[in-house]
Design a protein around this motif. Sequence first.
Motif, PDB file in Angstrom:
ATOM      1  N   ALA B  20       0.848  -1.205   0.000  1.00 40.16           N
ATOM      2  CA  ALA B  20       0.000   0.000   0.000  1.00 40.16           C
ATOM      3  C   ALA B  20       0.877   1.246   0.000  1.00 40.16           C
ATOM      4  O   ALA B  20       0.577   2.221   0.677  1.00 40.16           O
ATOM      5  CB  ALA B  20      -0.922  -0.016   1.225  1.00 40.16           C
ATOM      6  N   VAL B  21       1.983   1.221  -0.780  1.00 36.49           N
ATOM      7  CA  VAL B  21       2.942   2.328  -0.732  1.00 36.49           C
ATOM      8  C   VAL B  21       3.003   3.124  -2.034  1.00 36.49           C
ATOM      9  O   VAL B  21       3.979   3.818  -2.297  1.00 36.49           O
ATOM     10  CB  VAL B  21       4.359   1.828  -0.358  1.00 36.49           C
ATOM     11  N   GLY B  22       1.941   3.045  -2.850  1.00 37.54           N
ATOM     12  CA  GLY B  22       1.885   3.863  -4.058  1.00 37.54           C
ATOM     13  C   GLY B  22       2.628   3.246  -5.227  1.00 37.54           C
ATOM     14  O   GLY B  22       2.952   2.055  -5.222  1.00 37.54           O
ATOM     15  N   GLN B  23       2.876   4.099  -6.235  1.00 43.82           N
ATOM     16  CA  GLN B  23       3.423   3.642  -7.514  1.00 43.82           C
ATOM     17  C   GLN B  23       4.940   3.829  -7.550  1.00 43.82           C
ATOM     18  O   GLN B  23       5.465   4.772  -6.977  1.00 43.82           O
ATOM     19  CB  GLN B  23       2.803   4.472  -8.647  1.00 43.82           C
ATOM     20  N   ARG B  25       8.478   4.963  -8.569  1.00 41.80           N
ATOM     21  CA  ARG B  25       9.091   6.114  -9.214  1.00 41.80           C
ATOM     22  C   ARG B  25      10.529   5.825  -9.629  1.00 41.80           C
ATOM     23  O   ARG B  25      10.986   6.278 -10.651  1.00 41.80           O
ATOM     24  CB  ARG B  25       9.068   7.341  -8.266  1.00 41.80           C
ATOM     25  N   THR B  42      11.973   3.827  -4.710  1.00 38.01           N
ATOM     26  CA  THR B  42      11.239   5.055  -4.394  1.00 38.01           C
ATOM     27  C   THR B  42       9.854   4.965  -5.023  1.00 38.01           C
ATOM     28  O   THR B  42       9.728   4.621  -6.203  1.00 38.01           O
ATOM     29  CB  THR B  42      11.983   6.284  -4.936  1.00 38.01           C
ATOM     30  N   THR B  43       8.826   5.217  -4.207  1.00 39.32           N
ATOM     31  CA  THR B  43       7.452   5.213  -4.715  1.00 39.32           C
ATOM     32  C   THR B  43       6.856   6.605  -4.505  1.00 39.32           C
ATOM     33  O   THR B  43       7.515   7.493  -3.960  1.00 39.32           O
ATOM     34  CB  THR B  43       6.572   4.185  -3.960  1.00 39.32           C
ATOM     35  N   THR B  44       5.615   6.768  -4.937  1.00 36.95           N
ATOM     36  CA  THR B  44       4.940   8.053  -4.691  1.00 36.95           C
ATOM     37  C   THR B  44       4.815   8.336  -3.200  1.00 36.95           C
ATOM     38  O   THR B  44       4.693   9.482  -2.803  1.00 36.95           O
ATOM     39  CB  THR B  44       3.530   8.054  -5.318  1.00 36.95           C
ATOM     40  N   LEU B  45       4.855   7.303  -2.369  1.00 38.32           N
ATOM     41  CA  LEU B  45       4.615   7.516  -0.942  1.00 38.32           C
ATOM     42  C   LEU B  45       5.839   7.404  -0.057  1.00 38.32           C
ATOM     43  O   LEU B  45       5.737   7.666   1.148  1.00 38.32           O
ATOM     44  CB  LEU B  45       3.534   6.541  -0.443  1.00 38.32           C
ATOM     45  N   GLY B  46       6.987   7.003  -0.594  1.00 29.98           N
ATOM     46  CA  GLY B  46       8.131   6.930   0.308  1.00 29.98           C
ATOM     47  C   GLY B  46       9.347   6.278  -0.314  1.00 29.98           C
ATOM     48  O   GLY B  46       9.360   5.915  -1.496  1.00 29.98           O
ATOM     49  N   ARG B  47      10.389   6.154   0.527  1.00 29.67           N
ATOM     50  CA  ARG B  47      11.676   5.607   0.101  1.00 29.67           C
ATOM     51  C   ARG B  47      11.950   4.345   0.912  1.00 29.67           C
ATOM     52  O   ARG B  47      11.886   4.371   2.144  1.00 29.67           O
ATOM     53  CB  ARG B  47      12.767   6.658   0.332  1.00 29.67           C
ATOM     54  N   PHE B  48      12.257   3.275   0.216  1.00 27.67           N
ATOM     55  CA  PHE B  48      12.404   1.968   0.847  1.00 27.67           C
ATOM     56  C   PHE B  48      13.679   1.292   0.358  1.00 27.67           C
ATOM     57  O   PHE B  48      14.278   1.717  -0.626  1.00 27.67           O
ATOM     58  CB  PHE B  48      11.183   1.094   0.514  1.00 27.67           C
TER      59      PHE B  48
END
Lengths: 315, 315
Positions: B20-23, B25, B42-48
């Motif tokens: 559930a962390v967005g798309q 990037r 990196t997604t629309t919602l954060g950095r992992f």
Amino acid sequence: MSVFTPLTESDLKQWLSSYAVGQLRELKGIEAGVQNSNFFVTTTLGRFVLTLFESVPRAELPFYLNLMAHLARHGLPVPAPVADRDNDYLGSLHGRPATMVARLAGRSVETPTAQHCERLGAMLAGLHLAGQSYGRRQQNSRGPAWREATAAAVLPHLASEARALLEDELAFQRKLDGAPLPQGVIHADLFRDNVLWDGEFIGGVIDFYFACSDSLLLDVAVTVNDWCSDSEGRLDAGRCAALLEAYHADRPFTDAERAAWPGMLRRAALRFWLSRLADFHRPREGEMVLVKDPAEYHAILLARRTAPASAPLPV
Amino acid sequence: MSVFTPLTESDLKQWLSSYAVGQLRELKGIEAGVQNSNFFVTTTLGRFVLTLFESVPRAELPFYLNLMAHLARHGLPVPAPVADRDNDYLGSLHGRPATMVARLAGRSVETPTAQHCERLGAMLAGLHLAGQSYGRRQQNSRGPAWREATAAAVLPHLASEARALLEDELAFQRKLDGAPLPQGVIHADLFRDNVLWDGEFIGGVIDFYFACSDSLLLDVAVTVNDWCSDSEGRLDAGRCAALLEAYHADRPFTDAERAAWPGMLRRAALRFWLSRLADFHRPREGEMVLVKDPAEYHAILLARRTAPASAPLPV
């Protein structure tokens, strides 16, 4: 001012001895928020926010705190409650329920762009998707029963035109109750001041104390009404499209939601018009709360009624 | 180079659809680490950080991942594993066990100061305190049985002086086994490259794949040997005192620990001398691993034997 319960460094050292976050370095009251006492707490190991709940009932807090922990665990930038050495999120300080959460980076924006709205739409979808596996339920304390009771209490204070508007809108909303819409955990108060921006990223979504189980679409409508309205209460097409399309990419809207959307925008507007009317006409005694102007949501409700097709949900 | 399993954006989009962390990037391989494939996501919602485990057995991973989640939940800067929409931390990608964790801020330091060592001592105490409520147990895979087996394997490769040193140290360590020391979860590999600094704060403690249940004091000794040694392997009094006093303020040392300390520093030195000897004399075939020089820990072990009272534990 929002530090209702003052704390000393000695109180804090005692409190921190139940945790594993090192020694106190700094304690600072936060002058924001309307229903809790909040403090920035810096220790040798990190930066936290300590909240003493001045009015939220203790029995409701596990729903909120475990929800925040659940969402943070799913990678969303939500302040994770810090567990103490007994593994508990909720403690007591000066007789109040109290909790400490991770301090997140960022600042709120007053005038969001379409880019902000795009990120926010993705965040709201992420929150709804992650919320599907959250086990606890809590009724919306601002649902139909509250709506009727609050309307009855404020009606006598309204001029005839506003009274007619309110009565007509109540009748319309009663017909919308029970529509077959996707349900789940919603934030229910995702206003601009509850989202912290850290550059292009959302650094934090805060203030979960209205979160509840309700239609996911209601959350979208509350959010759109705050983030995508112009100064006359009309929807801005560019910001709406950015928010709704980003949401739709991760959690596609259903046909039932597309049908209910214009009415749901009105429902969300009515909810905040009503609560502001209630605060305005019946300020809570002895509390220095910020009373927000009901006129803003009166205008938004009128705009949603006159232009019901202005920001359709994507297909 | 440490991306053993290459990934495409299409692999990642498929993987992210369970979260559930967005798309997506950005996807970028990380050229560090010796036993896993790591990627910045990196997604629309954060950095992992996404890790594919190339050699850690799947059955051991729940111990590590739940430990990281447990410590993060207690407010420590440990990369929290991200739960997918089924609430699981551990998935599969290209046939490997895989997990995604929060990306933490900071960089490691090569030449720590006493101030760094003070913060690190507090962090290690916090880790040990929070670990006391962690429910899972895992034996130290570098414990006495490994020590004996590894020594037997490397002895034939050693010159006579080193062989005598090793045999004498093994005999000494056998006598230390079973000392009544406080036990708990330890990191067991808290070297400088496993701690990320974000200004004055520790932004992240990483690489928990040697974590296990053992004497807390062993963790302190491993840490002191790496952070507080000079170029000849001798302890630096200022850095030792800073680290040990900060630790002691949050998790006071016991009398038994004070008695065992000189021997525990030697045990920690022996463990890394042995593993580096083993890597040096028996490099794993087909793996491009960085083989570290055994001489560093040979010098540290000699220094601990010749100056057993150089950095006593605080009282």
